[in-house]
Structures are given as structure tokens and as C-alpha cells.
Scaffold this motif. Structure first.
Motif, mmCIF file in Angstrom:
data_model
loop_
_atom_site.group_PDB
_atom_site.id
_atom_site.type_symbol
_atom_site.label_atom_id
_atom_site.label_comp_id
_atom_site.label_asym_id
_atom_site.label_seq_id
_atom_site.Cartn_x
_atom_site.Cartn_y
_atom_site.Cartn_z
ATOM 1 N N ALA A 13 12.511 5.163 9.570
ATOM 2 C CA ALA A 13 12.201 3.944 10.228
ATOM 3 C C ALA A 13 10.870 3.697 11.031
ATOM 4 C CB ALA A 13 13.139 3.562 11.331
ATOM 5 N N GLN A 14 10.337 5.230 11.374
ATOM 6 C CA GLN A 14 9.061 5.149 11.915
ATOM 7 C C GLN A 14 7.806 5.421 10.979
ATOM 8 O OE1 GLN A 14 9.625 8.741 14.429
ATOM 9 N NE2 GLN A 14 11.033 7.556 15.937
ATOM 10 N N SER A 15 8.225 5.604 9.772
ATOM 11 C CA SER A 15 7.119 5.960 8.746
ATOM 12 C C SER A 15 6.675 4.503 8.027
ATOM 13 C CB SER A 15 7.562 7.008 7.818
ATOM 14 O OG SER A 15 6.606 7.190 6.558
ATOM 15 N N PRO A 16 5.347 4.190 8.027
ATOM 16 C CA PRO A 16 5.129 3.015 7.237
ATOM 17 C C PRO A 16 5.105 2.874 5.929
ATOM 18 C CG PRO A 16 3.367 3.871 8.367
ATOM 19 C CD PRO A 16 4.388 4.682 8.875
ATOM 20 N N PHE A 17 5.029 4.271 5.257
ATOM 21 C CA PHE A 17 4.847 4.492 3.858
ATOM 22 C C PHE A 17 5.985 3.738 3.068
ATOM 23 C CE2 PHE A 17 5.176 7.128 0.138
ATOM 24 C CZ PHE A 17 3.860 6.955 -0.476
ATOM 25 N N LEU A 18 5.439 3.150 2.313
ATOM 26 C CA LEU A 18 6.621 2.434 1.163
ATOM 27 C C LEU A 18 7.282 1.205 2.062
ATOM 28 C CD1 LEU A 18 7.732 5.132 -1.206
ATOM 29 C CD2 LEU A 18 5.999 3.346 -1.525
ATOM 30 N N SER A 19 7.249 1.193 3.317
ATOM 31 C CA SER A 19 7.920 -0.103 3.836
ATOM 32 C C SER A 19 7.221 -1.285 3.713
ATOM 33 C CB SER A 19 7.802 0.094 5.519
ATOM 34 O OG SER A 19 6.782 0.260 6.096
ATOM 35 N N GLU A 20 5.950 -1.213 3.360
ATOM 36 C CA GLU A 20 4.943 -2.516 2.927
ATOM 37 C C GLU A 20 4.408 -1.924 1.881
ATOM 38 O OE1 GLU A 20 1.060 -4.106 4.955
ATOM 39 O OE2 GLU A 20 2.723 -3.967 6.286
ATOM 40 N N LEU A 21 4.519 -2.799 0.837
ATOM 41 C CA LEU A 21 3.993 -2.581 -0.407
ATOM 42 C C LEU A 21 3.221 -3.660 -0.919
ATOM 43 C CD1 LEU A 21 4.038 -0.296 -2.733
ATOM 44 C CD2 LEU A 21 6.041 -1.518 -3.762
ATOM 45 N N GLU A 179 -15.781 -4.803 -8.069
ATOM 46 C CA GLU A 179 -14.429 -5.169 -8.102
ATOM 47 C C GLU A 179 -14.130 -6.193 -6.934
ATOM 48 O OE1 GLU A 179 -10.105 -3.029 -6.629
ATOM 49 O OE2 GLU A 179 -11.546 -1.848 -7.545
ATOM 50 N N MET A 180 -13.429 -7.288 -7.593
ATOM 51 C CA MET A 180 -13.001 -8.503 -6.954
ATOM 52 C C MET A 180 -11.443 -8.741 -7.163
ATOM 53 S SD MET A 180 -16.430 -10.999 -7.543
ATOM 54 C CE MET A 180 -16.361 -10.907 -9.338
ATOM 55 N N GLY A 181 -10.618 -8.742 -5.934
ATOM 56 C CA GLY A 181 -9.547 -8.614 -6.379
ATOM 57 C C GLY A 181 -8.452 -9.542 -5.324
ATOM 58 N N LEU A 182 -7.205 -9.641 -5.514
ATOM 59 C CA LEU A 182 -6.266 -9.990 -4.962
ATOM 60 C C LEU A 182 -5.044 -9.132 -4.674
ATOM 61 C CD1 LEU A 182 -5.780 -13.707 -5.953
ATOM 62 C CD2 LEU A 182 -6.969 -13.284 -3.700
ATOM 63 N N SER A 183 -4.651 -9.100 -3.304
ATOM 64 C CA SER A 183 -3.385 -8.269 -3.285
ATOM 65 C C SER A 183 -2.166 -8.866 -2.427
ATOM 66 C CB SER A 183 -3.349 -7.124 -2.445
ATOM 67 O OG SER A 183 -3.803 -7.044 -1.189
ATOM 68 N N TYR A 184 -0.904 -8.883 -3.216
ATOM 69 C CA TYR A 184 0.336 -9.709 -2.614
ATOM 70 C C TYR A 184 1.191 -8.621 -1.908
ATOM 71 C CZ TYR A 184 4.335 -12.571 -3.025
ATOM 72 O OH TYR A 184 5.711 -13.250 -2.626
ATOM 73 N N GLN A 185 1.628 -9.052 -0.746
ATOM 74 C CA GLN A 185 2.512 -8.061 -0.040
ATOM 75 C C GLN A 185 4.000 -8.377 -0.269
ATOM 76 O OE1 GLN A 185 2.151 -8.451 3.868
ATOM 77 N NE2 GLN A 185 3.644 -6.945 4.615
ATOM 78 N N ILE A 186 4.692 -6.968 -0.634
ATOM 79 C CA ILE A 186 6.010 -7.267 -0.754
ATOM 80 C C ILE A 186 6.560 -6.843 0.248
ATOM 81 C CG2 ILE A 186 8.046 -6.415 -2.304
ATOM 82 C CD1 ILE A 186 5.950 -6.438 -4.850
ATOM 83 N N LYS A 187 7.647 -7.214 1.045
ATOM 84 C CA LYS A 187 8.357 -6.681 2.149
ATOM 85 C C LYS A 187 9.479 -5.799 1.575
ATOM 86 C CE LYS A 187 6.457 -9.090 5.469
ATOM 87 N NZ LYS A 187 6.123 -9.143 6.928
#
Length: 187
Positions: A13-21, A179-187
Motif C-alpha cells: 500500500a505504501q509503494s506507488p509502483f504499479l499502483s498508477e499505470l 517525440e510528441m505524445g499522449l499518456s492515459y492514466q489507468i488506475k
């Protein structure tokens, strides 16, 4: 045993890795005029808030993996698999700055038919002619995080990238990409 499971769930729960992709898609043009595409994912492994001059800025350290392709017309196709580590700062209104270092696998494919002469003098076409190389990259970008003010899970960025093919004719070949791009956040 239940104590061990409790400790494990608290650490996760304390680690943000892979909690926001984030899913990323970008135009990746070598020297701008040689069009290409870069697709990938990224995730923060460290997020902290930093206050400076009454402005609170979010600072993230990130890991990313990407696949890419560009076409250098009448010369070659460049394909790559790249892993990157970077950091991003996000201001309260959404302006972002980011820096990236990457290492990966680069493969060039010759764009024209290639032939070789065999031992007995016959001429044969070479299928899949090209080279395998190590790819190192450096990038600095700016952009905008639309989740800050508009509550949209999107971020756009522009970043010039310097990458190197190693070895290239017993040397190092530097290349410049945009590079010109977009990123989409998956929760």
C-alpha cells in the motif's frame, strides 16, 4: 502467518509502483522528417511533494518500457525496445518537466533489397538485412498534465531525444529524435 500477510499488505500500500499505470503513445521522428511511432507504459516508483517559494510541486521518479519504429526513407527502418528511468515535476496548474535515461535493444532493417555473392559466384538476396545494436538514450521534455485542473486522466508532452547506436562501424552513432505524445492514466 497472519502478521506476515498484514506487513506485506502495508508495504504494498505504501509503494506507488504499479499502483498508477500510464499507457503512452507518441510520434517518434528521427530528425523530425523520418516518421515513426513509440508505444509504451510507465509507472512511478517514488512520489513526493516538494514546497518551494509557496508552490507545492509533485516530484515523481518513473520506470517506463517502450517499443518503437521509425522509417528513414530510402535508407532503413529502425526498431527498438527501450527501458527508461526518469523523473517528472508537476506544477499545481499542470505544467510538467521531465528527464529520461534509457537503455535498450535497437535493430536496423535496410529499406532496399540487399544482395550477396556466394562462394560459387551466385548472387542471392539477403532476407532481413540489418544490424543489432545497443541503444542508449537521453531525453528532456515539457508538457501538461490535464488531471491537475481538468480532472482528465491525460498528459501530453514534447521531448527532444538523443540516442546512440553502439557499435556503429566500430564507433558510436548519435541520432536525434523528436517525440510528441499522449499518456492515459489507468488506475
Amino acid at each position: 502467518m497472519s502478521g506476515l500477510l498484514l506487513v506485506s499488505s502495508e508495504i504494498q500500500a505504501q509503494s506507488p509502483f504499479l499502483s498508477e499505470l500510464h499507457l503512452r503513445a507518441a510520434y517518434f521522428g528521427e530528425f523530425i522528417t523520418h516518421p515513426g511511432v513509440k508505444l509504451g507504459v510507465e509507472s512511478p516508483f517514488s512520489v513526493r511533494l516538494k514546497e518551494k517559494k509557496r508552490i507545492t510541486k509533485e516530484k515523481s521518479r518513473l520506470l517506463a518500457a517502450s517499443l518503437g519504429l521509425y522509417h528513414h526513407v530510402d535508407n532503413h527502418y529502425g526498431t527498438f525496445l527501450l527501458t527508461e528511468v526518469g523523473d517528472r515535476g508537476i506544477r499545481p496548474k499542470g505544467f510538467t518537466t521531465e528527464r529520461w535515461l534509457g537503455v535498450g535493444y535497437f535493430r536496423s532493417w535496410l529499406a532496399s533489397p540487399t544482395y550477396e555473392v556466394g562462394d560459387s559466384g551466385e548472387v542471392n538476396q539477403v532476407v532481413g538485412a540489418g544490424r543489432n545494436r545497443l541503444m542508449l538514450s537521453l531525453a528532456y521534455g515539457i508538457g501538461w498534465d490535464l488531471s491537475q485542473k481538468r480532472n482528465l486522466p491525460l498528459r501530453w508532452n514534447m521531448k527532444p531525444t538523443l540516442f546512440f547506436e553502439i557499435p556503429y562501424n566500430n564507433a558510436i552513432m548519435p541520432r536525434v529524435a523528436w517525440e510528441m505524445g499522449l499518456s492515459y492514466q489507468i488506475k
